[in-house]
Design a protein around this motif. Structure first.
Motif, PDB file in Angstrom:
ATOM      1  N   THR A  13     -22.959 -42.380 -49.043  1.00 22.41           N
ATOM      2  CA  THR A  13     -21.859 -41.463 -48.722  1.00 22.41           C
ATOM      3  C   THR A  13     -22.215 -40.583 -47.530  1.00 22.41           C
ATOM      4  N   SER A  23     -14.979 -40.300 -44.979  1.00 20.70           N
ATOM      5  CA  SER A  23     -14.624 -39.165 -45.823  1.00 20.70           C
ATOM      6  C   SER A  23     -14.781 -39.532 -47.285  1.00 20.70           C
ATOM      7  N   LEU A  29     -15.449 -32.177 -56.423  1.00 19.13           N
ATOM      8  CA  LEU A  29     -16.591 -32.842 -55.803  1.00 19.13           C
ATOM      9  C   LEU A  29     -17.757 -31.887 -55.615  1.00 19.13           C
ATOM     10  N   THR A  30     -17.445 -30.613 -55.366  1.00 19.97           N
ATOM     11  CA  THR A  30     -18.491 -29.624 -55.094  1.00 19.97           C
ATOM     12  C   THR A  30     -18.798 -28.743 -56.299  1.00 19.97           C
ATOM     13  N   TRP A  34     -22.268 -31.870 -58.517  1.00 23.39           N
ATOM     14  CA  TRP A  34     -21.838 -32.716 -57.399  1.00 23.39           C
ATOM     15  C   TRP A  34     -21.592 -34.159 -57.856  1.00 23.39           C
ATOM     16  N   ILE A  39     -22.694 -36.940 -54.697  1.00 20.91           N
ATOM     17  CA  ILE A  39     -21.986 -36.441 -53.513  1.00 20.91           C
ATOM     18  C   ILE A  39     -22.933 -35.583 -52.684  1.00 20.91           C
ATOM     19  N   THR A  46     -15.842 -34.010 -46.528  1.00 22.96           N
ATOM     20  CA  THR A  46     -15.626 -33.831 -47.964  1.00 22.96           C
ATOM     21  C   THR A  46     -14.273 -33.158 -48.174  1.00 22.96           C
ATOM     22  N   GLU A  48     -11.806 -31.794 -50.776  1.00 20.71           N
ATOM     23  CA  GLU A  48     -11.669 -31.322 -52.151  1.00 20.71           C
ATOM     24  C   GLU A  48     -10.195 -31.170 -52.489  1.00 20.71           C
TER      25      GLU A  48
END
Length: 301
Positions: A13, A23, A29-30, A34, A39, A46, A48
């Motif tokens: 990734t 992307s 995702l954060t 992660w 991720i 990224t 979100e």
């Protein structure tokens, strides 16, 4: 010590974002973890999404139509039901109908146990196997993930990657075990059942049974080499095992294909046909080592 599956996904990734202007799109995702450490901590690339269980696939497919190669993360495979339409009714059909492609890379993460309950327990790749022009695979090792990523980058088709959380901490490579010329049974294992089947092979070997073992990485297109088919043809019977539901599932579909091709009886085993609960006593999921052994012994009788 080699990289884990999770570390391999994170590295792929990161390179995709940094070198390919790629992307990664998805919810949370954060957040803490992660996505099971898959991720990379990158602001660039990224995307979100807000807390919507439906719109994500449409955004990812739209990005692919604009020339991108987005990685779309679905944290639980149960959410495939809500995200299916843009993937199967547009991404998979765009090239044939309209002449342009939508190469979205869908990471659908299967989960079970740990109180996941009736909604987020399970693997649902089976329902997509009837969709034309959609590549479907279930990598469980670091090298397999690199292999399917390389395949994706060489194609302009959408990919559905059926991951399983159980694989994320693993560094081992799973190889076919075809040591017997005339085995009692040849097992074809999909998804996290592959970890169980390695133990099954060793356990039954101590009981004097000859078990050959085949790893199934690609669900569509489905291909087997001569050694794998020869093992089944020389077996008393075959058994296809999957982490998804058995009824109308991948295991039964592949068992049928193999049976027709080899004229051998091929059985199927998958997730039990019941709704899982959150309590440990109500959980269901990947067929266990003991359940697989019980199935094999019952058929041999």
């Amino acid at each position: 010590m080699g990289k884990t599956v999770a570390e391999t996904i994170k590295e792929i990734t990161k390179q995709h974002i940094d070198k390919n202007n790629g992307s990664v799109i998805g919810q949370c995702l954060t957040a803490v973890g992660w996505v099971q450490n898959t991720i990379p901590p990158r602001k660039k690339g990224t995307i979100e999404l807000p807390m919507t269980d439906i719109a994500g696939a449409g955004i990812a497919v739209g990005s692919s139509l604009l020339g991108g190669r987005p990685i779309f993360v679905i944290r639980f495979q149960s959410l495939l039901w809500l995200n299916a339409s843009p993937i199967v009714n547009y991404a998979a059909k765009a090239k044939e109908l309209f002449g342009y492609s939508a190469p979205v890379f869908v990471r659908a993460i299967a989960s079970e146990g740990g109180g996941q309950g009736p909604i987020h327990t399970g693997s649902y790749h089976s329902m997509f196997m009837s969709v034309p022009n959609l590549y479907i695979c279930s990598p469980m090792t670091p090298k397999e993930y690199k292999k399917i990523w390389s395949k994706y980058m060489s194609k302009d088709h959408p990919f559905l990657v059926s991951e399983h959380r159980r694989s994320y901490k693993s560094t081992k490579e799973l190889k076919d075990r075809l040591e017997f010329k005339n085995p009692d049974v040849t097992i074809f294992a999909i998804s996290s059942t592959r970890f169980e089947c390695l133990e099954v092979v060793e356990s039954l070997k101590h009981k004097g049974l000859k078990i050959n073992f085949v790893n199934v990485l690609w669900l569509k297109p489905l291909k087997f080499n001569k050694k794998q088919i020869s093992s089944l043809m020389n077996s008393k019977f075959g058994l296809v095992i999957d982490s998804s539901y058995e009824i109308c599932g991948a295991a039964r579909s592949i068992a049928y294909d193999l049976s027709i091709r080899t004229k051998k009886m091929v059985y199927a085993l998958g997730m039990e046909d019941k709704i899982p609960g959150a309590a440990v006593r109500l959980e269901t999921g990947t067929p266990s080592k003991d359940l697989i052994i019980k199935k094999i012994l019952e058929i041999l009788k």
